[in-house]
Design an enzyme around this catalytic site. Sequence first.
Site, short mmCIF file in Angstrom:
data_model
loop_
_atom_site.label_atom_id
_atom_site.label_comp_id
_atom_site.label_asym_id
_atom_site.label_seq_id
_atom_site.Cartn_x
_atom_site.Cartn_y
_atom_site.Cartn_z
N ASP A 1 -2.66 -0.57 -9.72
CA ASP A 1 -1.77 -0.62 -8.57
C ASP A 1 -2.10 -1.94 -7.84
OD1 ASP A 1 -0.24 0.38 -6.28
OD2 ASP A 1 -2.21 0.65 -5.35
N ASP B 1 -1.29 -2.85 -3.94
CA ASP B 1 -1.74 -2.77 -2.54
C ASP B 1 -2.87 -1.77 -2.37
OD1 ASP B 1 0.45 -4.37 -0.93
OD2 ASP B 1 1.46 -3.24 -2.50
N1 LIG Z 1 9.68 2.03 1.98
C1 LIG Z 1 8.37 2.18 2.24
N2 LIG Z 1 7.50 1.34 1.65
C2 LIG Z 1 6.21 1.53 1.94
C3 LIG Z 1 5.76 2.52 2.80
N3 LIG Z 1 4.42 2.44 2.87
C4 LIG Z 1 4.06 1.42 2.09
N4 LIG Z 1 5.13 0.85 1.55
C5 LIG Z 1 5.20 -0.30 0.64
O1 LIG Z 1 4.82 0.16 -0.62
C6 LIG Z 1 4.14 -0.87 -1.31
C7 LIG Z 1 2.84 -0.28 -1.83
O2 LIG Z 1 2.74 -0.69 -3.12
P1 LIG Z 1 1.59 -0.29 -4.16
O3 LIG Z 1 1.17 -1.60 -4.73
O4 LIG Z 1 0.49 0.38 -3.46
O5 LIG Z 1 2.28 0.55 -5.18
C8 LIG Z 1 3.94 -2.01 -0.32
O6 LIG Z 1 4.87 -3.04 -0.61
C9 LIG Z 1 4.26 -1.41 1.01
O7 LIG Z 1 4.84 -2.36 1.87
C10 LIG Z 1 6.70 3.40 3.39
O8 LIG Z 1 6.37 4.31 4.17
N5 LIG Z 1 8.00 3.18 3.08
MG LIG Z 2 -1.44 1.11 -3.41
#
Ligand SMILES: Nc1nc2c(ncn2[C@@H]2O[C@H](COP(=O)(O)O)[C@@H](O)[C@H]2O)c(=O)[nH]1
Ligand SMILES: [Mg+2]
Length: 435
Positions: free
Chosen positions: A110, A112
């Site tokens: 993953d 983030d």
């Molecule tokens: N639409 C939303 N996007 C969200 C939320 N919380 C986080 N995020 C976005 O998801 C990815 C996380 O990615 P990963 O790499 O961990 O799969 C990141 O771009 C955030 O900005 C939400 O509540 N709603």
């Molecule tokens: Mg993540």
Amino acid sequence: MASFRRLFTLPSSLLRANISSITGIREGLGGNFRSYNAFASTEQTVLKLDEVDGLVLDGEVARIRGEFEAAKQGFLRIPETVKGMPKMNPEGIYVNKNLRLENIQVYGFDYDYTLAHYSPNLHRLIYDLAKEHMVNEFRYPETCLKFRYDQTFPIRGLHYDKKNGCLLKLDFFGSIEPDGCYFGRRKLSRKEIEQIYGTRHIGHDQARGLVGLMDFFCFSEACLLADVVQHFVDAKLEFDATYIYEDVDRAIQHVHRSGLVHRGILSDPYRYLVKNGQVLRFLTMLREKGKKIFLLTNSPYNFVDGGMCFMLEDSLGYRDSWRELFDVVIAKANKPEFYTSEHPFRYYDMENDTLAFNKVDAFLPNKIYYHGSLKSFLQITKWNGPEVIYFGDHLFSDLRGPSRAGWRTAAIIHELENEICIQNDDNYRFEQKMD
Ligand SMILES: Nc1nc2c(ncn2[C@@H]2O[C@H](COP(=O)(O)O)[C@@H](O)[C@H]2O)c(=O)[nH]1
Ligand SMILES: [Mg+2]
């Protein structure tokens, strides 16, 4: 001091005797014992007792001394046993199932909070952007702009109760932790919890009104929910806790979906991103051992690219070379639906920021793919479930979904580092020993 007190289980008579004696001595001898600490200087107190005529009888002093010596010996014995207990490495990797790494041929990551780590400034950024959206777009009072993100307030895994407006920390069995119920920013007492919920246990009906705030991104949301509730409480205004949730959630969604937060991070990466040289070393080592590596993230590609270039700029030869570390890069994957849907992959054109329309039936090196599903992924790669391990931070997006697909999973749990440090601390260990 609390731990010392617990460890030093003085008989209550001894405690009482000491405390009353100290008071007496203070009154009687003026400033002689001004700096007395009832626990740290107990021995000194006892030694002095029999010098004070008329205050305590000799026999009583001997008994107190005997009890004190016994307690002291008990105390001195404990560290030896405890010292023998191995301390855990806060930076270690821990397993709850046997895993033979030689059987793992494919490593998935993953992005983030797994490959990319953020400072608490990110929570503040999301909080501020969402707060501004609520004032500018939903016409929340301008005074809300004064809200400040409090990084000491939220933890992971809280629940917001849309009916009652409380933030809850539930234990493994679904009961509210005694110190884990807040209405706005105020912690509720046990009595108040019982008035609202009947018992501490959350039943099925009540559980339906709860929303989980599961990942690190939710810290901002938890804090904003509490601050908005507190705002209405302070203003003595009636409010519907469900509407508050919906407004805060819409604002948070806007911040992510519009890309505001991604642009904010990349505009000042030093402020938000944490560089970690070990990531490159680890990925390079995997490649050298002939492992396949893939990146599967919900984030958009440009954001990932900006972050990876920043994090690896000191160690990588040229700007785009991070992509060469990966056999497959999938962005905007829409996890956890990724694991259950049948969405096809789409090729992402980096130059033009567009998606191609043709069917993807192979993953080509140095190319980026969007969306997709586990089913297509397995068809294209032919990678078998048990030979894949996926690293991630999100319970549902990164751990539950992949496990059901037969992948092995590795959870990135940031909190463990601090928890292990606390558990390694002698004060904590002594306390546990005596309980
Ligand atoms: N639409 C939303 N996007 C969200 C939320 N919380 C986080 N995020 C976005 O998801 C990815 C996380 O990615 P990963 O790499 O961990 O799969 C990141 O771009 C955030 O900005 C939400 O509540 N709603
Ligand atoms: Mg993540």
